[in-house]
Every structure is written in structure tokens, then in C-alpha cells.
Design a protein around this motif. Structure first.
Motif, PDB file in Angstrom:
ATOM      1  N   ASN A 109      -5.458  45.113 -15.434  1.00  0.00           N
ATOM      2  CA  ASN A 109      -6.287  46.258 -15.052  1.00  0.00           C
ATOM      3  C   ASN A 109      -6.049  46.647 -13.597  1.00  0.00           C
ATOM      4  O   ASN A 109      -5.637  45.826 -12.781  1.00  0.00           O
ATOM      5  N   GLN A 175     -11.541  46.489 -17.906  1.00  0.00           N
ATOM      6  CA  GLN A 175     -10.557  47.325 -18.593  1.00  0.00           C
ATOM      7  C   GLN A 175     -10.613  48.795 -18.179  1.00  0.00           C
ATOM      8  O   GLN A 175      -9.594  49.480 -18.190  1.00  0.00           O
ATOM      9  N   GLY A 177     -11.293  49.772 -15.230  1.00  0.00           N
ATOM     10  CA  GLY A 177     -11.003  49.838 -13.799  1.00  0.00           C
ATOM     11  C   GLY A 177     -12.206  49.621 -12.912  1.00  0.00           C
ATOM     12  O   GLY A 177     -12.109  49.798 -11.691  1.00  0.00           O
TER      13      GLY A 177
END
Length: 265
Positions: A109, A175, A177
């Protein structure tokens, strides 16, 4: 004739004394608590409005609405991170991992801007029924980055493996960010001190670093919610507050001590 007069004076003084005691008790709304070291700390109804000015970072704002403070944050950490690689902020904020974890492994990520709103009571109080913290944001640090609890998603797993993806400031992105701290935000404790005020959980109670009165706080110093009541530099009359510790559960224990406000992503 003098004896009855003496008795009358005595009873008059006695009644004045009783009324004075009652008046004093009615004028004082403080409560007394023990800080755990035998020192009695007096506290009034909690009010956190005095510490709101410490939330001062780009991409972070707040407004007071009635009995709540509403924070809005883009959740971008104001410190460097390897997770700024391949982002629009790479040139300014990317830094390779410089921490001490020999097992560090960059997760796939990358940090991305968020739009998170957290509504928090200004006058927090102990909840009659305690609520568990959920996966995702459970509070906000003074630099606008959110706090997560002691579990990894999606099934409330221990952080045993995930901890190896924490950057040098002990944060990482999920995931979507969204960067966050499960543990001590070392950029903040390095900057402001290990005994400093670090942020708020959604129930309005403060989060402090691992040092208090020059001593390291450990889990056994705290209750099941990972907090206790004592005086702090910001609340000299005493307040319930959470402490970050070096061992699980790190920030929060078995749920919120108070009643949390709303959190939206």
C-alpha cells in the motif's frame, strides 16, 4: 440569669458552624480521586476545549458545534515515510526505512489522501456501558493521523505479523492508503516528548505518551481500558486519560472508557 444566656450563645454559634459547613459543601463541585501513588487529585467536570489548539497541522481542521468538536483531516502524516514512494509527495516526503526492525517489509500500500471526520464530545464522561473499539479509526493524533486499535484486519488478529510493516515512526497505510498508528507515534514523542499529549480517542479522553512524572507507564499501571485518572500538565486538576505503552494493547484496551462520537471516512 447568666447561665441560660451562655447556653443560648453556645447554640447560636453551633448553628452558625453547621450552616457554614453546608454552604462550603454546596459551593464545591469538585471530586477527589487517587492518582495511584497515594496523592489525592481533585477534578471537576472534564472539559477538553483548552487542548484543542494543539491540533495544528496542514490538512487538519476542527470546529466546535454545541457540546462537540468536529475534526476533519486528510490524514497525511507530516513526517517522512517509505510509504510516500510512488506518490505525488515522494520528492518531499519519501524516506527509506531507517528504523531498527530487522524484519521490516514494505507492504504494497501507499499513502493516499483521505477525508475523515471525527465528532468528539468536549466534555467527556465515563460511559455506563462501555463500547468496544472497531477496526479503523478510533481517535486522532495532534498531527491529523488517526489511531487504530491493537488488532489487524479483517478478523481482529494480533499485530504479530503486521507489525513488521510499520515504518520508522511506527505507522503504515491500509489498502485504501489511509495511514495510521497502532502503536506509539514516535515522530510525535520524539518531537514533543514521551510524556506529551498526543491526541484524543473518539470518546473525548486524551492520549498521552509512555512517560508520566518521569516514570515509564506499563500495562499494570492502567485499567482494562488502558487508562487511569491523574493530574497532567494540561489538566492539573486531574482527568481520565489513556497512555501508550510498549506492549499490547499499546493505546487502548477493552474499549472506550467514555461514549464515542461519530467517525466517517
Amino acid at each position: 440569669m447568666k447561665k441560660p444566656q451562655s447556653i443560648s450563645i453556645f447554640f447560636t454559634l453551633f448553628l452558625l458552624f453547621i450552616f457554614a459547613c453546608i454552604a462550603c459543601s454546596n459551593d464545591d463541585d469538585t471530586t477527589a480521586t487517587n492518582d495511584g501513588d497515594g496523592e489525592i487529585v481533585t477534578s471537576t467536570d472534564y472539559d477538553i476545549s483548552s487542548i484543542l489548539t494543539k491540533f495544528n497541522a496542514a490538512g487538519l481542521s476542527y470546529e466546535i458545534s454545541g457540546d462537540n468538536v468536529i475534526f476533519t483531516t486528510n490524514n497525511l502524516p507530516d513526517h517522512k515515510s517509505p510509504y510516500y514512494l510512488d506518490t505525488e509527495w515522494e520528492a518531499e516526503l519519501y524516506e527509506p526505512y531507517t528504523g531498527s526492525n530487522a524484519n521490516f517489509s514494505l507492504n504494497p500500500n501507499r499513502i493516499a489522501e483521505q477525508n475523515i471526520t471525527i465528532t468528539i464530545p468536549i466534555r467527556p464522561a465515563e460511559a455506563t456501558t462501555k463500547e468496544a473499539t472497531a477496526l479503523g479509526a478510533m481517535g486522532i493524533a495532534i498531527n491529523g493521523v488517526v489511531f487504530y486499535n491493537q488488532y489487524a484486519g479483517p478478523n481482529n488478529q494480533p499485530l504479530t505479523s503486521e507489525i513488521n510493516s510499520f515504518d520508522q515512526y511506527l505507522g503504515h497505510p491500509q489498502q485504501q492508503g489511509g495511514y495510521h498508528y497502532h502503536q506509539e507515534p514516535e515522530y510525535l514523542t520524539n518531537t514533543f516528548g514521551e510524556d506529551s499529549f498526543l491526541g484524543l480517542l473518539a470518546d473525548g479522553f486524551p492520549v498521552y505518551g509512555p512517560i508520566e512524572n518521569g516514570e515509564e507507564i506499563i500495562n499494570t499501571d492502567l485499567d482494562e481500558y488502558h487508562g487511569h485518572t491523574s493530574a497532567t500538565a494540561d489538566f492539573p486538576d486531574g482527568i481520565y486519560h489513556y497512555h501508550i505503552t510498549s506492549e499490547d494493547p499499546y493505546i487502548n484496551g477493552n474499549g472506550f472508557f467514555g461514549t464515542p462520537g461519530n467517525i466517517t471516512n
